[in-house]
Motif scaffolding. Sequence first.
Motif, PDB file in Angstrom:
ATOM      1  N   MET A   1       0.742  -1.146  -0.018  1.00 31.80           N
ATOM      2  CA  MET A   1      -0.157   0.070   0.171  1.00 31.80           C
ATOM      3  C   MET A   1       0.952   1.074   0.164  1.00 31.80           C
ATOM      4  O   MET A   1       1.930   1.174   0.605  1.00 31.80           O
ATOM      5  CB  MET A   1      -1.028   0.165   1.115  1.00 31.80           C
ATOM      6  N   LYS A   2       0.573   2.401  -0.904  1.00 29.98           N
ATOM      7  CA  LYS A   2       1.408   3.332  -0.887  1.00 29.98           C
ATOM      8  C   LYS A   2       0.691   4.476   0.110  1.00 29.98           C
ATOM      9  O   LYS A   2      -0.518   4.728   0.193  1.00 29.98           O
ATOM     10  CB  LYS A   2       1.092   4.117  -2.251  1.00 29.98           C
ATOM     11  N   LEU A   3       1.713   4.819   1.044  1.00 33.35           N
ATOM     12  CA  LEU A   3       1.479   5.653   1.959  1.00 33.35           C
ATOM     13  C   LEU A   3       2.079   7.176   2.097  1.00 33.35           C
ATOM     14  O   LEU A   3       3.042   7.362   1.292  1.00 33.35           O
ATOM     15  CB  LEU A   3       1.928   5.269   3.321  1.00 33.35           C
ATOM     16  N   LEU A   4       1.310   8.168   2.541  1.00 35.27           N
ATOM     17  CA  LEU A   4       1.926   9.513   2.790  1.00 35.27           C
ATOM     18  C   LEU A   4       1.811   9.847   4.230  1.00 35.27           C
ATOM     19  O   LEU A   4       0.958   9.432   4.957  1.00 35.27           O
ATOM     20  CB  LEU A   4       1.038  10.682   2.107  1.00 35.27           C
ATOM     21  N   ILE A   5       2.949  10.361   4.763  1.00 33.63           N
ATOM     22  CA  ILE A   5       2.863  10.511   5.985  1.00 33.63           C
ATOM     23  C   ILE A   5       3.104  12.319   6.301  1.00 33.63           C
ATOM     24  O   ILE A   5       3.940  12.778   5.529  1.00 33.63           O
ATOM     25  CB  ILE A   5       4.213   9.956   6.792  1.00 33.63           C
ATOM     26  N   ILE A   6       2.203  12.880   7.261  1.00 34.81           N
ATOM     27  CA  ILE A   6       2.265  14.229   7.562  1.00 34.81           C
ATOM     28  C   ILE A   6       2.471  14.167   8.778  1.00 34.81           C
ATOM     29  O   ILE A   6       1.734  13.981   9.699  1.00 34.81           O
ATOM     30  CB  ILE A   6       0.721  14.654   7.051  1.00 34.81           C
ATOM     31  N   PRO A  24       3.176  -6.449   9.675  1.00 38.22           N
ATOM     32  CA  PRO A  24       3.089  -7.289   8.835  1.00 38.22           C
ATOM     33  C   PRO A  24       2.409  -7.315   7.368  1.00 38.22           C
ATOM     34  O   PRO A  24       1.921  -8.169   7.020  1.00 38.22           O
ATOM     35  CB  PRO A  24       2.291  -8.391   9.804  1.00 38.22           C
ATOM     36  N   TYR A  25       2.566  -6.279   7.025  1.00 37.39           N
ATOM     37  CA  TYR A  25       1.874  -5.836   5.516  1.00 37.39           C
ATOM     38  C   TYR A  25       3.022  -4.877   4.902  1.00 37.39           C
ATOM     39  O   TYR A  25       3.623  -4.019   5.273  1.00 37.39           O
ATOM     40  CB  TYR A  25       0.308  -4.904   5.859  1.00 37.39           C
ATOM     41  N   PRO A  26       2.978  -5.240   3.643  1.00 36.14           N
ATOM     42  CA  PRO A  26       3.755  -4.608   2.627  1.00 36.14           C
ATOM     43  C   PRO A  26       3.289  -2.876   2.716  1.00 36.14           C
ATOM     44  O   PRO A  26       2.326  -2.724   2.253  1.00 36.14           O
ATOM     45  CB  PRO A  26       3.889  -5.212   1.463  1.00 36.14           C
ATOM     46  N   ALA A 110      -4.670  -0.556  13.160  1.00 39.29           N
ATOM     47  CA  ALA A 110      -5.128   0.289  12.364  1.00 39.29           C
ATOM     48  C   ALA A 110      -5.169  -0.147  10.587  1.00 39.29           C
ATOM     49  O   ALA A 110      -5.862   0.117   9.814  1.00 39.29           O
ATOM     50  CB  ALA A 110      -4.567   1.290  12.395  1.00 39.29           C
ATOM     51  N   LEU A 111      -3.712  -0.723  10.228  1.00 39.58           N
ATOM     52  CA  LEU A 111      -3.369  -1.321   8.949  1.00 39.58           C
ATOM     53  C   LEU A 111      -4.462  -2.254   8.613  1.00 39.58           C
ATOM     54  O   LEU A 111      -4.850  -2.332   7.518  1.00 39.58           O
ATOM     55  CB  LEU A 111      -1.877  -1.556   8.858  1.00 39.58           C
TER      56      LEU A 111
END
Length: 249
Positions: A1-6, A24-26, A110-111
């Motif tokens: 999953m593609k993430l953005l961190i603010i 445990p998730y990519p 949460a993921l």
Amino acid sequence: MKLLIIEDEHPAAEKLTAALHQAPYPVDIIGMTTSVAQSVEWLKQHPMPDLIFMDIELGDGQSFRIFDEVTIDCPVIFTTAYDEYWQEAFEHNSIDYLLKPVSQEKLDSALKKYLSLQQHFSTSLQQLRQWQQQPSTPKKRFLIKRGGDYFSLRTEDIAWACATHKMVCLVDKSGQRHLLDKSLTDLEKELDPAQFFRLNRKYLASINAIRKLRSQGKGKLLVELDPNAPEEVIVSSEQTAGFKEWMDA
């Protein structure tokens, strides 16, 4: 999953990044911003991520302001040291609200929630698209009420239909009229498009009920129906080409 961190606090950003890589998730962290302004610019210039981790209190204001500047159509997990913003957070795409310091267990949970929601809505959307793509089966008959009695009117016996007072008047081959409690648009969806054509906003007719066509100028056509309609039935210039093509099929 593609993430953005603010996140505007460097230690907190580093800790969150490390925890995400231990989950445990990519995950693929495709961006990291530290302010409202920078986040708005990033979102305007890049494709929308799958998920955003968003701190609330940033150096130039609360991150809720980002939603006023750019459309965010992906889920958000808020990470904050304050517990008083949870209600507002859930009004801004939030699927979870994590209090700092964020534990690995809470992050993993949460993921997992995100992936579960993604799978659910992806499956639902796929099922919806499959349903939409299925060829609809035209109705063969309609249940007509007359007084306290009911009877079945075969679709093949319908000559034409007319919208009247938020109902539909069906006229059969013999000229008898029957009221149907639905709109002409809904009726059109239930009929075979090879057999019936929407002549204008008020009339819909069977191919077998069209007795004669006459040019009315400016591309319009006057349609003579059998049984006769109580008024002139005109096909507009915008509809004429499609109508002629349907008649000639």
